[in-house]
Scaffold this active site. Structure first.
Site, PDB file in Angstrom:
ATOM      1  NE  ARG A 117      -2.075  -1.115   3.498  1.00 37.71           N
ATOM      2  CZ  ARG A 117      -3.056  -1.356   4.802  1.00 37.71           C
ATOM      3  NH1 ARG A 117      -4.092  -1.186   4.708  1.00 37.71           N
ATOM      4  NH2 ARG A 117      -2.279  -1.996   5.568  1.00 37.71           N
ATOM      5  CG  ASP A 156      -1.496 -15.654   7.707  1.00 35.05           C
ATOM      6  OD1 ASP A 156      -1.358 -16.710   5.894  1.00 35.05           O
ATOM      7  OD2 ASP A 156      -0.508 -15.855   8.227  1.00 35.05           O
ATOM      8  CG  HIS A 180       0.325 -20.161   7.306  1.00 37.11           C
ATOM      9  ND1 HIS A 180       1.134 -21.361   7.577  1.00 37.11           N
ATOM     10  CD2 HIS A 180       0.133 -19.506   8.073  1.00 37.11           C
ATOM     11  CE1 HIS A 180       0.128 -21.607   8.821  1.00 37.11           C
ATOM     12  NE2 HIS A 180      -0.398 -20.226   9.427  1.00 37.11           N
ATOM     13  CG  ASP A 264       3.461 -22.269  10.540  1.00 31.74           C
ATOM     14  OD1 ASP A 264       4.218 -22.637  10.990  1.00 31.74           O
ATOM     15  OD2 ASP A 264       2.866 -21.483  11.434  1.00 31.74           O
TER      16      ASP A 264
HETATM   17  N1  LIG Z   1       6.458 -13.743  10.715  1.00 29.37           N
HETATM   18  C1  LIG Z   1       7.138 -15.098  10.470  1.00 29.37           C
HETATM   19  O1  LIG Z   1       7.401 -15.639  11.698  1.00 29.37           O
HETATM   20  C2  LIG Z   1       6.235 -15.665   8.949  1.00 29.37           C
HETATM   21  C3  LIG Z   1       6.731 -17.216   9.294  1.00 29.37           C
HETATM   22  C4  LIG Z   1       6.287 -18.824   8.202  1.00 29.37           C
HETATM   23  C5  LIG Z   1       5.409 -18.027   7.091  1.00 29.37           C
HETATM   24  N2  LIG Z   1       4.229 -16.641   7.746  1.00 29.37           N
HETATM   25  C6  LIG Z   1       3.821 -16.145   6.529  1.00 29.37           C
HETATM   26  O2  LIG Z   1       4.145 -15.680   6.239  1.00 29.37           O
HETATM   27  C7  LIG Z   1       3.044 -14.228   5.673  1.00 29.37           C
HETATM   28  C8  LIG Z   1       3.673 -12.744   5.416  1.00 29.37           C
HETATM   29  O3  LIG Z   1       3.405 -12.943   6.650  1.00 29.37           O
HETATM   30  P1  LIG Z   1       4.178 -11.564   7.611  1.00 29.37           P
HETATM   31  O4  LIG Z   1       4.777 -12.103   9.065  1.00 29.37           O
HETATM   32  O5  LIG Z   1       5.897 -11.466   6.934  1.00 29.37           O
HETATM   33  O6  LIG Z   1       3.983 -10.439   7.589  1.00 29.37           O
HETATM   34  P2  LIG Z   1       2.776  -9.721   8.324  1.00 29.37           P
HETATM   35  O7  LIG Z   1       2.965  -8.563   9.365  1.00 29.37           O
HETATM   36  O8  LIG Z   1       1.205 -10.094   9.074  1.00 29.37           O
HETATM   37  O9  LIG Z   1       1.852  -8.797   6.999  1.00 29.37           O
HETATM   38  C9  LIG Z   1       2.085  -7.643   6.604  1.00 29.37           C
HETATM   39  C10 LIG Z   1       2.316  -7.314   5.325  1.00 29.37           C
HETATM   40  O10 LIG Z   1      -0.052  -7.066   5.231  1.00 29.37           O
HETATM   41  C11 LIG Z   1       0.137  -5.810   4.594  1.00 29.37           C
HETATM   42  N3  LIG Z   1      -1.311  -5.683   4.808  1.00 29.37           N
HETATM   43  C12 LIG Z   1      -1.565  -5.563   5.953  1.00 29.37           C
HETATM   44  N4  LIG Z   1      -3.584  -5.109   5.882  1.00 29.37           N
HETATM   45  C13 LIG Z   1      -3.269  -5.048   4.866  1.00 29.37           C
HETATM   46  C14 LIG Z   1      -4.401  -5.003   4.127  1.00 29.37           C
HETATM   47  N5  LIG Z   1      -5.884  -5.147   4.072  1.00 29.37           N
HETATM   48  N6  LIG Z   1      -4.060  -4.324   2.454  1.00 29.37           N
HETATM   49  C15 LIG Z   1      -2.850  -4.531   1.974  1.00 29.37           C
HETATM   50  N7  LIG Z   1      -1.719  -4.238   2.871  1.00 29.37           N
HETATM   51  C16 LIG Z   1      -2.262  -4.870   3.934  1.00 29.37           C
HETATM   52  C17 LIG Z   1       1.427  -5.127   5.620  1.00 29.37           C
HETATM   53  O11 LIG Z   1       1.001  -3.568   4.760  1.00 29.37           O
HETATM   54  P3  LIG Z   1       1.655  -2.350   5.838  1.00 29.37           P
HETATM   55  O12 LIG Z   1       2.413  -2.139   6.260  1.00 29.37           O
HETATM   56  O13 LIG Z   1       0.681  -1.766   4.137  1.00 29.37           O
HETATM   57  O14 LIG Z   1      -0.390  -2.558   6.632  1.00 29.37           O
HETATM   58  C18 LIG Z   1       2.848  -5.725   5.471  1.00 29.37           C
HETATM   59  O15 LIG Z   1       3.318  -5.380   4.395  1.00 29.37           O
HETATM   60  C19 LIG Z   1       1.834 -14.914   6.721  1.00 29.37           C
HETATM   61  O16 LIG Z   1       1.169 -16.275   5.312  1.00 29.37           O
HETATM   62  C20 LIG Z   1       2.735 -15.826   7.482  1.00 29.37           C
HETATM   63  O17 LIG Z   1       1.775 -16.227   7.620  1.00 29.37           O
HETATM   64  C21 LIG Z   1       4.725 -15.872   8.377  1.00 29.37           C
END
Ligand SMILES: NC(=O)c1ccc[n+]([C@@H]2O[C@H](COP(=O)([O-])OP(=O)(O)OC[C@H]3O[C@@H](n4cnc5c(N)ncnc54)[C@H](OP(=O)(O)O)[C@@H]3O)[C@@H](O)[C@H]2O)c1
Length: 404
Positions: A117, A156, A180, A264
């Protein structure tokens, strides 16, 4: 606890730490390395774990269960560059995974763009990491339009919220990538029904995006799960493996979307985070109620665990940790482990059921759907920070040499 145990454990840990670090390990050397400090019998069984090697896949005997494992060594950089030469990887979302996977893809020389965004928190983060607006940083729609492989790394909850808008842009010929299985597996709740004419794959690093990045920079790689949800081209698995390597995985374990998401969600609620926090709190509270000081209760519950004993389990397994401890500690720990297992197993059964039935995802979606969820989450973090155990921990950590 016994100082003999602590000092022996410390000596072992120091020996381990001073050993030369192995970079660019091959699969065979990793299997051998894992068995090095064990007894001769363990060395023999580890050697026989390596069953067969064909290019791109190894079959490994994991405690009697033979599985295929894919490794980075089979995908040198030139091969990756050639494989993705006609692709634009559009990484949507720049949270923890977006940051780690995106920077690794960029350092690997692939054609990667970020879509987030405009003006949001992630946009600023991406700019700070050197992504350039109009060159390789775009808003979400533009990035999806340019991409051939769409890597959906939104949170998610956001994957579900944005799906009606994103879905029509996932046209034939594109590939949809997740980290995921959450969205497609729990589609009854998320409404993420993938288009039927595209490959849908998963690479789920088993760790935080920060670790994905640091391990890559250290010349190592994170373990990842890979899976195929839908294979239209007949190349979906190969693409998942190649992408796994490209984002910084060392070894890749094959699974399904369902198994990935169940394990997970279960793991993070259990031993990885929720369960361990509950154990810490219960042990600490009893010590405090029995008149022990906060520092003693913390040291005996968390500090010794994280600084001395858990790293030993990580390095060479439970028996190695037990062997590094006193006879007194070992006897009691082995006896009580059975009691804890019996007591906790029904709780884990209940947890798995709660995950599988969709109750956990429902709760996550409802929580993350609240407009004030960031504030609500921060309030809970503040409550945890303010618990006596974690305040005591802060004081204990302040005495570490690097903090004094
Ligand atoms: N974190 C981990 O350790 C981990 C490990 C393995 C897999 N995963 C998977 O990887 C994926 C991403 O996880 P993450 O932890 O990296 O990300 P996250 O912190 O959960 O998500 C962040 C992203 O989502 C965007 N976002 C949130 N609400 C939004 C909306 N309404 N419209 C558009 N963008 C939006 C945020 O943008 P803004 O900054 O603009 O809000 C940001 O870029 C998920 O499926 C998660 O389950 C995560």
């Amino acid at each position: 606890m016994a100082s003999q145990r602590s000092s022996r454990a410390l000596r072992l840990a120091l020996r381990q730490a001073s050993a030369p670090r192995v970079q660019q390990r091959t699969f065979v050397s990793a299997v051998n390395a894992a068995s090095r400090p064990s007894l001769q019998t363990a060395q023999k069984s580890a050697a026989s774990a390596f069953v067969q090697q064909t290019r791109g896949a190894k079959t490994v005997d994991f405690a009697g269960d033979k599985e295929k494992v894919f490794e980075r060594a089979d995908w040198p950089r030139e091969k990756l560059l050639d494989y993705f030469k006609n692709d634009t990887l559009a990484l949507i979302g720049y949270g923890s995974q977006g940051h780690g996977q995106g920077l690794n893809l960029r350092d690997n020389g692939l054609n990667v763009i970020v879509g987030v965004r405009k003006g949001g928190h992630s946009w600023k983060e991406a700019e700070q990491d050197g992504w350039v607006p109009g060159t390789n940083l775009f808003d979400i729609d533009e990035a999806i339009g340019k991409g051939t492989i769409i890597m959906n790394l939104l949170s998610d909850a956001a994957q579900s919220e944005t799906w009606p808008h994103i879905k029509p842009m996932l046209t034939k010929g594109k590939t949809l990538y997740f980290s995921h299985g959450f969205s497609p597996v729990f589609r009854d709740q998320t409404k993420v029904e993938v288009p039927t004419d595209i490959d849908v794959i998963l690479v789920a690093p088993k760790g935080s995006g920060r670790t994905v990045r640091t391990l890559f920079r250290e010349g190592r790689g994170i373990n990842s799960s890979i899976a195929v949800f839908q294979d239209v081209t007949g190349k979906a698995e190969e693409k998942a493996i190649a992408l796994g390597v490209a984002v910084g995985s060392g070894y890749m374990y094959k699974t399904t979307f369902e198994k990935e998401v169940y394990s997970d969600l279960y793991g993070e609620r259990g031993c990885l985070m929720g369960g361990i926090h509950g154990m810490f709190l219960a042990q600490y509270e009893v010590l405090r109620e029995r008149g022990h000081s906060p520092s003693e209760a913390f040291n005996e519950t968390v500090e010794e665990a994280t600084q001395s004993l858990y790293p030993l389990i990580g390095q060479n397994g439970m028996d190695y940790m037990y062997a590094a401890c006193s006879t007194t500690a070992r006897r009691g720990a082995i006896d009580w482990s059975k009691r804890f297992k019996e007591t906790l197993k029904p709780v884990f059964e209940e947890l798995y059921e709660s995950v599988k039935s969709g109750k956990e995802t429902q709760r996550t979606m409802e929580y993350a759907g609240r407009p004030d969820y960031r504030e609500a989450f921060e309030k809970e973090m503040e409550e945890i920070r303010e618990l006596e155990i974690w305040r005591a921990g802060k004081a204990v950590r302040s005495l570490r040499p690097e903090n004094v």
